[in-house]
Design a protein around this motif. Structure first.
Motif, PDB file in Angstrom:
ATOM      1  N   CYS A  25       0.867  -1.380   0.001  1.00 45.46           N
ATOM      2  CA  CYS A  25       0.123   0.027  -0.010  1.00 45.46           C
ATOM      3  C   CYS A  25       0.793   1.212  -0.043  1.00 45.46           C
ATOM      4  O   CYS A  25       0.283   2.304  -0.440  1.00 45.46           O
ATOM      5  CB  CYS A  25      -1.106  -0.005   1.449  1.00 45.46           C
ATOM      6  SG  CYS A  25      -2.205  -1.315   1.076  1.00 45.46           S
ATOM      7  N   LEU A  28       1.180   2.987  -3.334  1.00 48.05           N
ATOM      8  CA  LEU A  28       0.060   3.495  -4.053  1.00 48.05           C
ATOM      9  C   LEU A  28      -0.343   4.842  -3.712  1.00 48.05           C
ATOM     10  O   LEU A  28      -0.566   5.133  -2.341  1.00 48.05           O
ATOM     11  CB  LEU A  28      -0.975   2.416  -3.810  1.00 48.05           C
ATOM     12  CG  LEU A  28      -0.690   0.825  -4.246  1.00 48.05           C
ATOM     13  CD1 LEU A  28      -1.829  -0.026  -3.977  1.00 48.05           C
ATOM     14  CD2 LEU A  28      -0.589   0.848  -5.893  1.00 48.05           C
ATOM     15  N   LEU A  31      -5.829   5.505  -2.425  1.00 46.31           N
ATOM     16  CA  LEU A  31      -6.114   4.277  -2.176  1.00 46.31           C
ATOM     17  C   LEU A  31      -7.504   4.179  -1.319  1.00 46.31           C
ATOM     18  O   LEU A  31      -7.708   5.181  -0.518  1.00 46.31           O
ATOM     19  CB  LEU A  31      -5.033   4.076  -0.971  1.00 46.31           C
ATOM     20  CG  LEU A  31      -5.229   2.468  -0.584  1.00 46.31           C
ATOM     21  CD1 LEU A  31      -4.714   1.672  -1.609  1.00 46.31           C
ATOM     22  CD2 LEU A  31      -4.106   2.040   0.644  1.00 46.31           C
ATOM     23  N   GLU A  46      -3.695   3.835  -7.017  1.00 50.72           N
ATOM     24  CA  GLU A  46      -2.952   3.819  -8.311  1.00 50.72           C
ATOM     25  C   GLU A  46      -1.350   4.011  -8.127  1.00 50.72           C
ATOM     26  O   GLU A  46      -0.819   4.532  -6.991  1.00 50.72           O
ATOM     27  CB  GLU A  46      -3.494   5.448  -8.848  1.00 50.72           C
ATOM     28  CG  GLU A  46      -5.062   5.385  -9.065  1.00 50.72           C
ATOM     29  CD  GLU A  46      -5.478   7.023  -9.347  1.00 50.72           C
ATOM     30  OE1 GLU A  46      -4.771   7.793  -9.341  1.00 50.72           O
ATOM     31  OE2 GLU A  46      -6.775   6.887  -9.440  1.00 50.72           O
ATOM     32  N   PHE A  47      -0.840   3.410  -9.418  1.00 48.45           N
ATOM     33  CA  PHE A  47       0.649   3.711  -9.341  1.00 48.45           C
ATOM     34  C   PHE A  47       0.842   4.034 -10.799  1.00 48.45           C
ATOM     35  O   PHE A  47       0.571   3.454 -11.720  1.00 48.45           O
ATOM     36  CB  PHE A  47       1.090   2.123  -9.214  1.00 48.45           C
ATOM     37  CG  PHE A  47       2.729   2.143  -9.395  1.00 48.45           C
ATOM     38  CD1 PHE A  47       3.693   2.985  -8.546  1.00 48.45           C
ATOM     39  CD2 PHE A  47       3.235   1.304 -10.583  1.00 48.45           C
ATOM     40  CE1 PHE A  47       4.780   2.838  -8.937  1.00 48.45           C
ATOM     41  CE2 PHE A  47       4.546   1.274 -10.678  1.00 48.45           C
ATOM     42  CZ  PHE A  47       5.327   1.945 -10.058  1.00 48.45           C
TER      43      PHE A  47
END
Length: 379
Positions: A25, A28, A31, A46-47
């Protein structure tokens, strides 16, 4: 799908325990909790890297091969990722030190075998998808992934190594050098450098979906030959963070454009996992397994059609499309046939060692039971 100057893709990252989950986590953004699967707690974030934006589903499966197999199927069925990765910690068996990162080149199921009356090992193995494994190999040759860590390595000897090698997987915690499991590992899986509890079930389920690429990345949190408790949690955190950092560096460097042309194939149950030891089986064993395996082969051939029919029913229900009396009868008959076939297979003793196939069957059984009352409302 696209977002501004970014092209978006979807990945699912699986972990077993909270320390692994939190380490993932940390990479990212945005979240948030994903509530679309009531029986599975997961989040998505998201990455972004190299002009690509990844929609990442993150799941904590709990410990154990069967749990990992079940959750892998549920998440793939719901979110349709193009990449799945299991990220976590492992115990080092040989040729590694605490904090090293291991990319599995294959995963052995060390529990495969038969007790008659003594345990006779019948090793099975699955390999990750070669395409993503080779990308991991390329990433391992550089040190760029270390920049994703908050650690600083003043001494080169402290820098973690990345090793691509076989690992072993099973439901037992190897807590002692005297454990029978360790002796089994050394006698039948002497090229395995680490041991963990989820990888085989994860890969066995992922292989059901031929269009998806799968990989396992583990950080070494302890050594089997040195099971000292002090500092264990600290080592788990370090190992989880390093495995996560390497996983996201692999994700950042995937050549997705080349993959997008890959032809999608229908979902199918894979062939039997390769036998890595030629251990003869008795004729009586073959006779015992012939009937359930015949049923399994029949189910394998029917599975794509079954899945398509269940999806069609689900789509019709979601769209509130009405059913004629004949369509309703046919739909119920399909569910009845599937449920009877699944029950026969789940009751077959010879299927007991096929962990993720049982998980797939159980997951489908649950979906059938959920569909039945919804169909009844449309009568």
């Amino acid at each position: 799908m696209s977002d501004g100057d970014h092209t978006s893709y979807r990945a699912a990252i699986f972990t077993a325990i909270p320390v692994e989950y939190q380490a993932v986590c940390a990479h990212l953004t945005n979240l948030r909790e994903e509530k679309t699967i009531p029986e599975t707690a997961c989040e998505r974030g998201e990455f972004s890297a190299n002009n690509r934006k990844w929609d990442v589903i993150i799941v904590e499966t709990g410990a154990g091969t069967t749990q990992a197999a079940r959750e892998t199927i549920l998440i793939i069925e719901r979110f349709k990722p193009i990449v799945v990765v299991f990220v976590g910690i492992a115990g080092g068996v040989k040729d590694v030190k605490i904090g090293d990162v291991v990319v599995a080149s294959k995963v052995y199921n060390y529990e495969g075998g038969k007790s008659d009356p003594f345990f006779q090992s019948r090793p099975q193995a699955y390999s990750p998808t070669r395409r993503i494994q080779q990308r991991a190999v390329a990433v391992s040759r550089k040190k760029d992934w270390l920049r994703r860590l908050t650690e600083h390595f003043a001494n080169p000897s402290e820098t973690p190594n990345v090793i691509v090698a076989p690992i072993a997987s099973g439901n037992q915690v190897v807590a002692s050098t005297k454990a029978a499991v360790l002796q089994l590992l050394r006698s039948h899986f002497n090229d395995a450098i680490a041991v963990e509890m989820e990888g085989f079930g994860f890969l066995e389920s992922a292989r059901l979906y031929q269009e998806i690429d799968a990989l396992i990345i583990r950080g070494i949190s302890d050594l089997i030959d040195d099971k000292s408790e002090p500092g264990n949690q600290q080592f788990q955190l370090v190992a989880a963070k390093r495995a996560s950092a390497f996983a996201f560096e692999v994700l950042a460097n995937l050549e997705i454009e080349a993959w997008s042309a890959k032809k999608e194939e229908p979902i199918a149950v894979p062939e039997q996992p390769q036998q890595v030891d030629n251990i003869p089986s008795q004729e009586t064993d073959q006779a015992e397994e012939k009937q359930p395996l015949s049923l399994l082969e029949e189910f394998n051939r029917s599975l794509p059609d079954y899945i398509d029919k269940v999806k069609t029913m689900r789509d019709s229900l979601n769209l509130r499309t009405g059913f004629s009396s004949e369509q309703h009868r046919n739909a119920l008959k399909v569910l009845d046939d599937m449920e009877k076939h699944i029950k026969t297979l789940l009751d077959a003793e010879a299927l007991s060692h096929m962990i993720s196939r049982r998980a797939l069957l159980a997951a489908m059984q649950t979906r059938i039971r959920d569909l039945r009352p919804e169909l009844e409302k449309c009568r």
